[in-house]
Design an enzyme around this catalytic site. Structure first.
Site, PDB file in Angstrom:
ATOM      1  N   THR A  70       0.837  -1.202   0.000  1.00 52.77           N
ATOM      2  CA  THR A  70       0.000   0.000   0.000  1.00 52.77           C
ATOM      3  C   THR A  70       0.873   1.254   0.000  1.00 52.77           C
ATOM      4  O   THR A  70       0.657   2.184  -0.787  1.00 52.77           O
ATOM      5  CB  THR A  70      -0.929  -0.004   1.234  1.00 52.77           C
ATOM      6  OG1 THR A  70      -1.809  -1.134   1.118  1.00 52.77           O
ATOM      7  CG2 THR A  70      -1.753   1.272   1.318  1.00 52.77           C
ATOM      8  N   ASN A 149      -5.512  -8.905  -8.235  1.00 48.70           N
ATOM      9  CA  ASN A 149      -5.612  -9.652  -6.986  1.00 48.70           C
ATOM     10  C   ASN A 149      -6.913 -10.440  -6.862  1.00 48.70           C
ATOM     11  O   ASN A 149      -6.991 -11.361  -6.072  1.00 48.70           O
ATOM     12  CB  ASN A 149      -5.454  -8.711  -5.785  1.00 48.70           C
ATOM     13  CG  ASN A 149      -6.256  -7.446  -5.919  1.00 48.70           C
ATOM     14  OD1 ASN A 149      -6.225  -6.784  -6.963  1.00 48.70           O
ATOM     15  ND2 ASN A 149      -6.985  -7.089  -4.898  1.00 48.70           N
ATOM     16  N   GLN A 177       0.802  -8.815  -6.549  1.00 51.75           N
ATOM     17  CA  GLN A 177       0.370 -10.207  -6.745  1.00 51.75           C
ATOM     18  C   GLN A 177       1.285 -10.970  -7.690  1.00 51.75           C
ATOM     19  O   GLN A 177       1.338 -12.195  -7.648  1.00 51.75           O
ATOM     20  CB  GLN A 177      -1.081 -10.257  -7.257  1.00 51.75           C
ATOM     21  CG  GLN A 177      -2.105  -9.786  -6.247  1.00 51.75           C
ATOM     22  CD  GLN A 177      -2.210 -10.694  -5.017  1.00 51.75           C
ATOM     23  OE1 GLN A 177      -1.804 -11.859  -5.028  1.00 51.75           O
ATOM     24  NE2 GLN A 177      -2.738 -10.145  -3.929  1.00 51.75           N
ATOM     25  N   HIS A 199       4.587  -9.796   2.208  1.00 50.46           N
ATOM     26  CA  HIS A 199       3.807 -10.865   2.854  1.00 50.46           C
ATOM     27  C   HIS A 199       3.051 -11.759   1.880  1.00 50.46           C
ATOM     28  O   HIS A 199       2.403 -12.714   2.297  1.00 50.46           O
ATOM     29  CB  HIS A 199       2.867 -10.279   3.919  1.00 50.46           C
ATOM     30  CG  HIS A 199       1.706  -9.490   3.419  1.00 50.46           C
ATOM     31  ND1 HIS A 199       0.426  -9.980   3.448  1.00 50.46           N
ATOM     32  CD2 HIS A 199       1.623  -8.253   2.902  1.00 50.46           C
ATOM     33  CE1 HIS A 199      -0.408  -9.051   2.975  1.00 50.46           C
ATOM     34  NE2 HIS A 199       0.295  -7.996   2.643  1.00 50.46           N
ATOM     35  N   THR A 235      13.193   5.348  10.503  1.00 53.77           N
ATOM     36  CA  THR A 235      14.229   4.332  10.746  1.00 53.77           C
ATOM     37  C   THR A 235      13.855   3.046  10.006  1.00 53.77           C
ATOM     38  O   THR A 235      12.722   2.568  10.111  1.00 53.77           O
ATOM     39  CB  THR A 235      14.360   4.063  12.259  1.00 53.77           C
ATOM     40  OG1 THR A 235      14.677   5.308  12.879  1.00 53.77           O
ATOM     41  CG2 THR A 235      15.447   3.040  12.549  1.00 53.77           C
ATOM     42  N   CYS A 323      -9.102  -6.862   1.355  1.00 58.55           N
ATOM     43  CA  CYS A 323      -9.525  -5.521   1.795  1.00 58.55           C
ATOM     44  C   CYS A 323     -11.038  -5.384   1.752  1.00 58.55           C
ATOM     45  O   CYS A 323     -11.624  -4.662   2.547  1.00 58.55           O
ATOM     46  CB  CYS A 323      -8.920  -4.449   0.913  1.00 58.55           C
ATOM     47  SG  CYS A 323      -7.152  -4.614   0.792  1.00 58.55           S
TER      48      CYS A 323
HETATM   49  N1  PLP Z   1      -1.802  -4.166  -4.477  1.00 54.95           N
HETATM   50  C1  PLP Z   1      -2.345  -5.382  -4.680  1.00 54.95           C
HETATM   51  C2  PLP Z   1      -2.610  -5.846  -6.065  1.00 54.95           C
HETATM   52  C3  PLP Z   1      -2.670  -6.193  -3.586  1.00 54.95           C
HETATM   53  O1  PLP Z   1      -3.226  -7.400  -3.796  1.00 54.95           O
HETATM   54  C4  PLP Z   1      -2.411  -5.726  -2.276  1.00 54.95           C
HETATM   55  C5  PLP Z   1      -2.768  -6.539  -1.091  1.00 54.95           C
HETATM   56  O2  PLP Z   1      -3.494  -7.472  -1.157  1.00 54.95           O
HETATM   57  C6  PLP Z   1      -1.812  -4.458  -2.119  1.00 54.95           C
HETATM   58  C7  PLP Z   1      -1.536  -3.711  -3.234  1.00 54.95           C
HETATM   59  C8  PLP Z   1      -1.497  -3.918  -0.753  1.00 54.95           C
HETATM   60  O3  PLP Z   1      -0.346  -4.542  -0.223  1.00 54.95           O
HETATM   61  P1  PLP Z   1      -0.104  -4.544   1.371  1.00 54.95           P
HETATM   62  O4  PLP Z   1      -1.063  -5.546   1.943  1.00 54.95           O
HETATM   63  O5  PLP Z   1       1.328  -4.974   1.520  1.00 54.95           O
HETATM   64  O6  PLP Z   1      -0.329  -3.164   1.859  1.00 54.95           O
END
Ligand code: PLP
Length: 380
Positions: A70, A149, A177, A199, A235, A323
């Site tokens: 994000t 995603n 992804q 992650h 940091t 999300c």
């Molecule tokens: N972009 C895509 C295509 C995602 O699938 C995700 C999370 O599922 C993100 C951005 C956000 O990543 P993060 O969970 O590391 O903030």
């Protein structure tokens, strides 16, 4: 439990945790400190950055560690737009992750940017000819995700980047992804910015990285001590950066065998589900899709109700992106791909990876048949 929600997150790999451990304990220094403990942390950070850069075909100075996908997306979209010498127009797609969509909307509301959206077909793919027809050298940025995603469709990113490069407009791709499955070599792809997250590939939550090509001006979003060459103050999370670098190394070493294995598993699973469940439809592109992604619409059922049934049977998956989980809104991705809202609400997404086995997926296909059957009989 059969975990089929790898697109939401993955467990930290043991090797990754072991590589991180020293920087959380004995070698806990702050990389900005000038004493030996700080220097050891700075060396570990520099080594992690160089390794990440190698996977991106980038120079180490073009890699910024962030708190995840994000933040990397926010920094790419807002940072490039606000740092751009010209233009107030961004071209993106309606199927991006919220991190990109909401960053664009912020730029529209607070900085007067115009945001245009490329169309997507029924499989969620954009048409490079549309970008070529709509893009001009006055535009500020193009942002198109590498792989979606929710439906797993892979975009023709190299083709799109060539079109943007011809008119000298930077192109960013959200590779969150794609990471672990597809090459992240930004130079080979021809993109100017690429973001990804730890992650999804066996590194911890809360770490990610952004590549921005050296000559593209980037306005920082975090102000403070000037870490990350001023692109992202704060940091540095040394242990997580070390973990991210190792997770990428492992994924790259295993990519070919894992992609072949998981694609075969996925195709078997998709075939079984389509055979067992009447009026099931595979969403996303049949070929240009991530190996570990299988997403469906199941006519006449609520996707959320199917999830609950599946969880009762020990199968964990999702109705769309993590999300949007729990929301009763239809997926913006499926709506953009032309699915009517009532059909979009029937979506269920299964995503799997390195640890999934043939036996898991065979059991999951049986559970899907039973779960959809149970929900349909209740609805009658
Ligand atoms: N972009 C895509 C295509 C995602 O699938 C995700 C999370 O599922 C993100 C951005 C956000 O990543 P993060 O969970 O590391 O903030």
């Amino acid at each position: 439990m059969i975990y089929l929600d790898a697109a939401a997150t993955t467990p930290v790999r043991r090797e990754v945790l072991e590589a991180m451990w020293p920087y959380l304990t004995g070698d806990f220094g702050n990389p900005s400190s000038t004493h030996s403990l700080g220097e050891r942390a700075a060396r570990a950070l520099a080594d992690a950055r160089a390794r990440v850069a190698r996977h991106l075909g980038a120079r180490a100075s073009e890699v910024t560690f962030t708190s995840g996908g994000t933040e990397a997306d926010n920094l790419a979209v807002k940072g490039i737009a606000l740092g751009a010498p010209r233009g107030r127009h961004i071209i993106t797609t309606p199927i991006e992750h919220e991190a990109v969509l909401e960053s664009c909307d912020y730029l529209r509301r607070h900085h007067g940017f115009r945001i245009s959206f490329l169309g997507v077909d029924h499989t969620g793919r954009v048409d490079p000819d549309e970008l070529a027809a709509r893009l001009s050298s006055d535009d500020t940025l193009v942002s198109v995700m590498y792989a979606n995603n929710e439906v797993g469709s892979i975009q023709p990113v190299a083709e799109l980047a060539a079109i943007a490069r011809a008119v000298k407009v930077p192109l960013h791709t959200d590779a969150v992804q794609a990471a672990g499955w597809l090459t992240l070599d930004a130079r080979a792809l021809g993109v100017d910015a690429l973001s990804f997250s730890g992650h999804k590939l066996g590194a911890p939550k809360g770490v990610g990285a952004l590549f921005v090509r050296g000559r593209v001006p980037l306005e920082p979003l975090m102000h403070g001590g000037g870490q990350e060459r001023g692109a992202r103050s704060g940091t540095e999370n040394v242990a997580a950066a070390v973990g991210l670098a190792l997770a990428l190394d492992l994924a790259a070493a295993e990519r070919e065998t894992q992609a072949a294995r998981v694609t075969a598993l996925r195709d078997g699973f998709v075939g079984e589900v389509l055979r067992r469940v009447p009026e099931a439809e595979l969403t996303g592109h049949p070929v240009h899709r991530l190996p570990g992604s299988a997403s469906f619409c199941f006519d006449g059922v609520s996707g959320e109700a199917v999830l609950l049934e599946l969880e009762r049977a020990g199968v964990v998956c999702s109705s769309g992106s993590a999300c949007a989980a729990g929301s009763d809104e239809p997926s913006h991705v499926l709506l953009a791909a032309g699915f009517p809202p009532e059909r979009a609400l029937t979506a269920v997404r299964f995503t799997f990876g390195g640890e999934s086995t043939e036996a898991d997926l065979a059991a999951a296909a049986t559970a899907v048949e039973a779960a959809v059957g149970a929900v349909r009989s209740l609805a009658r």
